[in-house]
Design a protein around this motif. Structure first.
Motif, PDB file in Angstrom:
ATOM      1  N   ASP A 106      32.810  55.456  36.117  1.00 28.84           N
ATOM      2  CA  ASP A 106      32.875  56.201  37.386  1.00 28.84           C
ATOM      3  C   ASP A 106      34.021  57.207  37.399  1.00 28.84           C
ATOM      4  N   ALA A 107      35.151  56.857  36.771  1.00 28.33           N
ATOM      5  CA  ALA A 107      36.335  57.722  36.770  1.00 28.33           C
ATOM      6  C   ALA A 107      36.295  58.781  35.669  1.00 28.33           C
ATOM      7  N   GLY A 108      35.252  58.793  34.857  1.00 28.32           N
ATOM      8  CA  GLY A 108      35.151  59.790  33.803  1.00 28.32           C
ATOM      9  C   GLY A 108      35.992  59.488  32.577  1.00 28.32           C
ATOM     10  N   LEU A 109      36.410  58.240  32.411  1.00 32.10           N
ATOM     11  CA  LEU A 109      37.221  57.866  31.253  1.00 32.10           C
ATOM     12  C   LEU A 109      36.370  57.639  30.006  1.00 32.10           C
ATOM     13  N   VAL A 110      35.070  57.541  30.201  1.00 27.08           N
ATOM     14  CA  VAL A 110      34.129  57.382  29.086  1.00 27.08           C
ATOM     15  C   VAL A 110      33.423  58.714  28.888  1.00 27.08           C
ATOM     16  N   LEU A 121      44.716  55.264  26.919  1.00 22.13           N
ATOM     17  CA  LEU A 121      45.738  54.272  27.258  1.00 22.13           C
ATOM     18  C   LEU A 121      46.652  54.748  28.383  1.00 22.13           C
ATOM     19  N   GLU A 122      46.939  56.031  28.412  1.00 22.62           N
ATOM     20  CA  GLU A 122      47.816  56.584  29.443  1.00 22.62           C
ATOM     21  C   GLU A 122      47.082  56.800  30.762  1.00 22.62           C
ATOM     22  N   ARG A 123      45.777  56.909  30.741  1.00 22.85           N
ATOM     23  CA  ARG A 123      45.021  57.285  31.936  1.00 22.85           C
ATOM     24  C   ARG A 123      44.225  56.148  32.573  1.00 22.85           C
ATOM     25  N   ARG A 124      44.145  55.016  31.902  1.00 20.31           N
ATOM     26  CA  ARG A 124      43.303  53.933  32.412  1.00 20.31           C
ATOM     27  C   ARG A 124      43.966  53.066  33.477  1.00 20.31           C
ATOM     28  N   GLY A 125      45.271  53.163  33.621  1.00 19.90           N
ATOM     29  CA  GLY A 125      46.038  52.275  34.496  1.00 19.90           C
ATOM     30  C   GLY A 125      45.426  52.005  35.865  1.00 19.90           C
ATOM     31  N   PRO A 126      45.127  53.040  36.658  1.00 18.94           N
ATOM     32  CA  PRO A 126      44.601  52.798  38.001  1.00 18.94           C
ATOM     33  C   PRO A 126      43.222  52.125  38.028  1.00 18.94           C
ATOM     34  N   HIS A 127      42.537  52.130  36.901  1.00 15.01           N
ATOM     35  CA  HIS A 127      41.170  51.613  36.840  1.00 15.01           C
ATOM     36  C   HIS A 127      41.051  50.326  36.025  1.00 15.01           C
ATOM     37  N   ARG A 128      42.147  49.921  35.397  1.00 14.86           N
ATOM     38  CA  ARG A 128      42.123  48.800  34.440  1.00 14.86           C
ATOM     39  C   ARG A 128      41.705  47.482  35.084  1.00 14.86           C
ATOM     40  N   ALA A 129      42.298  47.131  36.211  1.00  9.26           N
ATOM     41  CA  ALA A 129      41.971  45.851  36.855  1.00  9.26           C
ATOM     42  C   ALA A 129      40.488  45.791  37.226  1.00  9.26           C
ATOM     43  N   GLY A 130      39.949  46.885  37.754  1.00 12.71           N
ATOM     44  CA  GLY A 130      38.535  46.926  38.104  1.00 12.71           C
ATOM     45  C   GLY A 130      37.629  46.843  36.876  1.00 12.71           C
ATOM     46  N   HIS A 131      38.046  47.486  35.808  1.00  9.91           N
ATOM     47  CA  HIS A 131      37.294  47.444  34.550  1.00  9.91           C
ATOM     48  C   HIS A 131      37.225  46.010  34.024  1.00  9.91           C
TER      49      HIS A 131
END
Length: 92
Positions: free
Chosen positions: A74-78, A17-27
């Protein structure tokens, strides 16, 4: 009539939740794109707090194309994902 669906299940990194911000819209845009094409039936976060994600596909062949489009991957969040079959016995 039962319907066979495919469930890619994400295991997210701790603190997603704290790290997804920059990638959320694209996700969310990737989900919307693949939902509009009919590939994704539904999708959402799992857990409280969130620790994974669940997507529902009609065709396993569409999963790789979605994974290639998802900025979270791509960002390594998974951390990892697995695909499980799901036989649905009630209509969607």
């Amino acid at each position: 009539m039962p319907e066979a669906l495919q469930l890619p299940i994400y295991q997210d990194i701790p603190g997603i939740l704290e790290r997804r911000g920059p990638h959320r819209a694209g996700h969310l845009a990737a989900i919307a794109k693949h939902h509009a094409s009919g590939a994704i039936v539904m999708a959402g976060a799992v857990g409280d707090p969130v620790d994974s994600g669940l997507l529902v596909f009609r065709d396993a062949g569409a999963i790789d194309a979605y994974l290639a489009d998802d900025p979270y991957v791509d960002a390594g969040l998974v951390v990892r994902h697995r695909v499980e079959p799901w036989t649905v016995v009630t209509p969607l």
